[in-house]
Design an enzyme around this catalytic site. Structure first.
Site, PDB file in Angstrom:
ATOM      1  N   SER A  60       0.836  -1.195   0.000  1.00 45.85           N
ATOM      2  CA  SER A  60       0.000   0.000   0.000  1.00 45.85           C
ATOM      3  C   SER A  60       0.879   1.255   0.000  1.00 45.85           C
ATOM      4  O   SER A  60       1.663   1.458  -0.918  1.00 45.85           O
ATOM      5  CB  SER A  60      -0.972  -0.030   1.182  1.00 45.85           C
ATOM      6  OG  SER A  60      -1.964   0.964   1.048  1.00 45.85           O
TER       7      SER A  60
ATOM      8  N   HIS B  89      -8.669   1.027  -0.433  1.00 45.08           N
ATOM      9  CA  HIS B  89      -8.554   0.049  -1.526  1.00 45.08           C
ATOM     10  C   HIS B  89      -9.925  -0.526  -1.917  1.00 45.08           C
ATOM     11  O   HIS B  89     -10.087  -1.730  -2.075  1.00 45.08           O
ATOM     12  CB  HIS B  89      -7.579  -1.075  -1.140  1.00 45.08           C
ATOM     13  CG  HIS B  89      -6.179  -0.579  -0.939  1.00 45.08           C
ATOM     14  ND1 HIS B  89      -5.393  -0.166  -1.982  1.00 45.08           N
ATOM     15  CD2 HIS B  89      -5.445  -0.399   0.182  1.00 45.08           C
ATOM     16  CE1 HIS B  89      -4.217   0.235  -1.507  1.00 45.08           C
ATOM     17  NE2 HIS B  89      -4.236   0.109  -0.200  1.00 45.08           N
TER      18      HIS B  89
END
Length: 312
Positions: free
Chosen positions: A96, A205
């Site tokens: 991430s 996400h």
């Protein structure tokens, strides 16, 4: 342990959830390379991210707008020390927001440009989370196909997506609160061992981050990027990204897309990575890597003690 002698080293960089008060302090106190990165971060941001990392408070450090720049800074500081000591990777990847530290390590952009991107990313994700409330949960004990079936079934209650494919048997789902609750109801009967809601401020996400992706794309377009100098694996594709053009596209898509971490680690291992060094706070990635590929060595390096152990 032969790390320095190995030419099949991968550097990996952690994401949100690995932060802790005190992170980076011993690196900055012990190594001038790390101290320089913290000083540059403070100057670029206009406030002391180093003090927040070293002293907290924890509540402030855990706020998305602070967590992401702090993690980037600590991870880059650890990388600069490792580089100065002669430890060099053949592969890089980050989980991430950790992907930005990986891109810096691969000479894609300057430290300050990376920090600008990360700070913007944190701000727009935080704004999207407030505008579109959501939640995230870890699904334990289900393979990827069954998780995808779970997401499809829970989608009847609202927007939901598989956010992070962290390791075989551990996936994070993200979406609207009603859909996450529905997934929790269905998970056990569909074979999950556990369904654990995560302490996060939004549905990262997932499609609920679309506004954030749109805003970040504007800033990405302004930042100069070079093609990576080290083989770099992207979250969004789980494959190597050889050009700056592809990197820019993937960074915007990453906010709403899944983090394909299992696939990313397997890709590096197939290409020859034998030793994975997690640079930054915590030990989350090293633990996941050992579950993904039992043949690889994995080490976590985020403070003076662990750095000296790596160099021993």
């Amino acid at each position: 342990m032969g790390v320095l002698a190995s030419n099949r080293v991968a550097f990996v960089f952690p994401g949100q959830g690995s932060q802790c008060v005190g992170m980076g302090k011993s690196l900055a106190e012990s190594y001038p390379e790390a101290a320089d990165i913290f000083a540059r971060a403070d100057a670029a941001l206009g406030h002391s991210i180093s003090k927040l990392c070293f002293e907290g408070p924890e509540k402030a450090l855990s706020m998305t707008v602070h967590t992401q720049p702090a993690l980037y800074t600590v991870s880059v500081a650890a990388f600069e020390v490792a580089k100065a000591k002669g430890v060099w990777p053949c592969f890089v990847a980050g989980h991430s927001v950790g992907e930005y530290a990986a891109l810096y390590a691969a000479d894609v952009f300057s430290f300050e440009d990376g920090l600008k991107l990360v700070a913007t990313r944190a701000q727009v994700m935080n704004a999207a989370a407030q505008a579109h409330p959501g939640a995230m949960a870890a699904v334990i004990g289900m393979d990827e196909d069954r998780v995808k079936a779970l997401v499809e079934a829970a989608g009847a209650a609202g927007i939901i997506a598989a956010a992070n494919f962290n390791s075989p048997g551990q996936t994070v789902v993200s979406g609207e609160i009603a859909a996450i609750e529905k997934a929790g109801e269905l998970a056990k009967e569909m074979g999950a061992k556990r369904f654990i809601k995560l302490n996060v401020s939004g549905a990262f996400h997932s499609p609920l981050m679309s506004d954030a992706a749109k805003e970040l794309r504007k800033v990405i377009a302004e930042v100069h990027m070079e093609d990576p100098s080290i083989a770099m694996v992207a979250n969004y594709t789980g494959g190597f990204v050889p050009t700056a053009v592809e990197i820019k596209t993937n960074l915007a898509r990453q906010i709403t897309g899944s983090v394909l971490w299992t696939e990313s680690i397997r890709r590096m291992a197939v290409e020859g990575a034998e030793v994975f060094v997690e640079l930054g706070p915590g030990t989350v990635l090293a633990g996941l890597i050992k579950k993904i590929t039992s043949d690889a060595e994995a080490y976590s390096v985020g403070d003076k003690e662990s750095m000296e152990s790596l160099l021993d």
